[in-house]
Design a protein around this motif. Structure first.
Motif, short mmCIF file in Angstrom:
data_model
loop_
_atom_site.label_atom_id
_atom_site.label_comp_id
_atom_site.label_asym_id
_atom_site.label_seq_id
_atom_site.Cartn_x
_atom_site.Cartn_y
_atom_site.Cartn_z
N MET A 156 0.80 -1.14 0.18
CA MET A 156 0.09 -0.08 -0.16
C MET A 156 0.86 1.19 0.09
O MET A 156 0.45 2.36 -0.68
N ILE A 157 1.88 1.47 0.71
CA ILE A 157 2.91 2.33 0.69
C ILE A 157 3.24 2.71 -0.70
O ILE A 157 3.64 3.87 -1.19
N ASP A 158 3.88 1.57 -1.29
CA ASP A 158 4.27 1.96 -2.74
C ASP A 158 3.38 2.41 -3.72
O ASP A 158 3.40 3.13 -4.61
N THR A 159 1.69 1.91 -3.49
CA THR A 159 0.96 2.41 -4.51
C THR A 159 0.56 4.05 -4.26
O THR A 159 0.31 4.70 -5.10
N ALA A 160 0.68 4.02 -2.79
CA ALA A 160 0.29 5.44 -2.50
C ALA A 160 1.27 6.58 -3.04
O ALA A 160 0.75 7.68 -3.43
N ALA A 161 2.61 6.15 -3.08
CA ALA A 161 3.70 6.84 -3.34
C ALA A 161 3.59 7.42 -4.91
O ALA A 161 4.01 8.37 -5.20
N LEU A 162 2.66 6.35 -5.73
CA LEU A 162 2.67 6.79 -7.10
C LEU A 162 1.86 7.90 -7.29
O LEU A 162 1.77 8.55 -8.46
N TYR A 163 1.24 8.63 -6.15
CA TYR A 163 0.21 9.55 -6.38
C TYR A 163 0.97 10.78 -5.50
O TYR A 163 0.05 11.44 -4.95
N GLY A 164 1.98 10.65 -4.84
CA GLY A 164 2.73 11.62 -4.17
C GLY A 164 2.28 11.58 -2.85
O GLY A 164 2.44 12.64 -2.03
N LEU B 204 -5.70 -7.17 3.00
CA LEU B 204 -5.51 -5.62 3.21
C LEU B 204 -6.71 -4.95 2.39
O LEU B 204 -7.39 -5.49 1.51
N ALA B 205 -7.10 -3.86 2.98
CA ALA B 205 -8.17 -2.90 2.21
C ALA B 205 -7.45 -1.55 2.10
O ALA B 205 -7.12 -0.91 3.20
N PHE B 206 -7.53 -1.14 0.86
CA PHE B 206 -6.96 0.20 0.69
C PHE B 206 -7.92 1.00 0.24
O PHE B 206 -8.57 0.95 -0.93
N ASN B 207 -7.94 2.37 0.83
CA ASN B 207 -9.13 3.15 0.56
C ASN B 207 -8.82 4.08 -0.68
O ASN B 207 -7.91 4.93 -0.44
N ILE B 208 -9.46 3.97 -1.54
CA ILE B 208 -8.90 4.64 -2.84
C ILE B 208 -10.03 5.89 -2.80
O ILE B 208 -9.63 6.94 -2.72
N SER C 12 -8.45 8.66 2.44
CA SER C 12 -8.28 7.85 1.34
C SER C 12 -7.47 8.65 0.40
O SER C 12 -6.87 9.32 0.68
N LEU C 13 -6.87 7.68 -0.65
CA LEU C 13 -5.97 8.31 -1.52
C LEU C 13 -6.59 9.69 -2.23
O LEU C 13 -5.74 10.35 -2.51
N LYS C 14 -8.04 9.64 -2.54
CA LYS C 14 -8.50 10.77 -3.08
C LYS C 14 -8.15 11.85 -2.42
O LYS C 14 -8.06 13.15 -2.83
N LYS C 15 -8.60 11.66 -1.27
CA LYS C 15 -8.48 13.02 -0.08
C LYS C 15 -6.98 13.25 0.13
O LYS C 15 -6.86 14.66 0.30
N GLU C 16 -6.33 12.52 -0.18
CA GLU C 16 -4.78 12.85 0.29
C GLU C 16 -4.25 13.47 -0.67
O GLU C 16 -2.91 14.11 -0.60
N THR C 17 -4.40 12.99 -2.22
CA THR C 17 -3.38 13.46 -3.16
C THR C 17 -3.97 14.56 -3.99
O THR C 17 -5.13 14.98 -3.93
N GLN C 18 -2.91 15.28 -4.49
CA GLN C 18 -3.45 16.54 -5.52
C GLN C 18 -3.65 15.84 -6.89
O GLN C 18 -3.87 16.70 -7.75
N ALA C 19 -3.11 15.12 -7.21
CA ALA C 19 -3.06 14.38 -8.42
C ALA C 19 -4.67 13.62 -8.88
O ALA C 19 -5.39 13.41 -7.96
N THR C 20 -4.89 13.92 -10.15
CA THR C 20 -6.21 13.47 -10.54
C THR C 20 -6.05 11.87 -10.48
O THR C 20 -5.16 11.25 -11.37
N LEU C 21 -6.96 11.22 -9.89
CA LEU C 21 -6.93 9.59 -9.99
C LEU C 21 -7.53 9.13 -11.12
O LEU C 21 -8.52 9.70 -11.68
N PRO C 22 -7.07 7.88 -11.85
CA PRO C 22 -7.64 7.37 -12.83
C PRO C 22 -8.74 6.75 -12.16
O PRO C 22 -9.14 6.67 -10.95
N GLU C 23 -9.49 5.78 -13.09
CA GLU C 23 -10.24 4.98 -12.79
C GLU C 23 -9.93 3.86 -11.67
O GLU C 23 -8.93 3.34 -11.49
#
Length: 227
Positions: A116-124, A161-165, A187-198
């Motif tokens: 999950m850490i590595d996935t989150a890092a993809l979005y800063g 694991l459960a990862f909050n997108i 969630s990833l959406k809440k924490e990133t400034q990047a635009t999430l894909p689908e």
């Protein structure tokens, strides 16, 4: 050099009871050597799950509220406390032989965290280092990803694991998430400034991270391949 093979089964939206029964079946088949290491990727409809310590006191919603919310409650045989599963949350349930991978339980759990850490890092999104007193991944004091596992016969894993997108975080206000009352869930959406894909794209990145962390070669399968 090729790594161990990982069979990946993508199931989409699956009810919790159905997914639990499938895990139990696959654990028995993995123990008997009838299948190889397998990863279930799915989502659940709105569900509160309680770990084997049965900490139902951390469920704050009354039966009337649960009915209004349309949320099921399940007591499970995994470790960990109460949590929420729902749409736009990626779930990975690995059915692995830790003995075959020369892994202890602690290293396995750390691998789930690294996934999950590595996935989150993809979005800063920078996740804090591990806490000695709690599992999962955290952005400051906000929990981004949850872990709850079961190890059968000392070796075969289930749950995961459960990862909050981008789930509806309001559901978490009806529980004491993971038994921790003074921390938030994010969630990833809440924490990133990047635009999430689908969300399917993010889930595939999570699967890719899992395979990389555990040095496994992925192969897509369907349910018939496990029968």
């Amino acid at each position: 050099m090729a790594g161990r093979r990982l069979d990946v089964l993508r199931l989409g939206m699956v009810g919790y009871a159905q997914a639990l029964e499938l895990q139990r079946l696959l654990v028995e088949r993995r123990r008997a050597g009838l299948i190889g290491d397998t990863l279930l990727s799915l989502q659940h409809p709105p569900t509160f799950t309680v770990g084997k310590r049965k900490t139902l006191h951390n469920l704050l919603a009354t039966p009337d509220v649960l009915e209004k919310l349309g949320v099921e409650v399940h007591v499970t045989d995994r470790g960990g406390d109460i949590t929420f599963h729902g749409p736009r949350q990626a779930i990975l349930y690995p059915i692995l032989s830790l003995k075959g991978m020369n892994l202890g339980v602690r290293k396995y759990v750390e691998g789930l965290e690294d996934t999950m850490i590595d996935t989150a890092a993809l979005y800063g999104v920078r996740v804090l280092g591990r806490f000695k007193d709690r599992t999962g991944v955290w952005v400051d004091d906000r929990k981004l990803g949850m872990i709850g596992v079961r190890i059968s016969s000392g070796s075969i894993t289930s749950h995961g694991l459960a990862f909050n997108i981008d789930p509806d975080l309001n559901f978490f206000t009806h529980i004491v998430p993971c038994g921790i009352s003074d921390k938030e869930v994010t969630s990833l959406k809440k924490e990133t400034q990047a635009t999430l894909p689908e969300e399917d794209v993010v889930t595939e990145q999570l699967i890719h991270s899992f395979a990389n962390v555990f040095k496994l070669d992925r192969r897509s399968i369907d349910l018939d391949d496990l029968r």
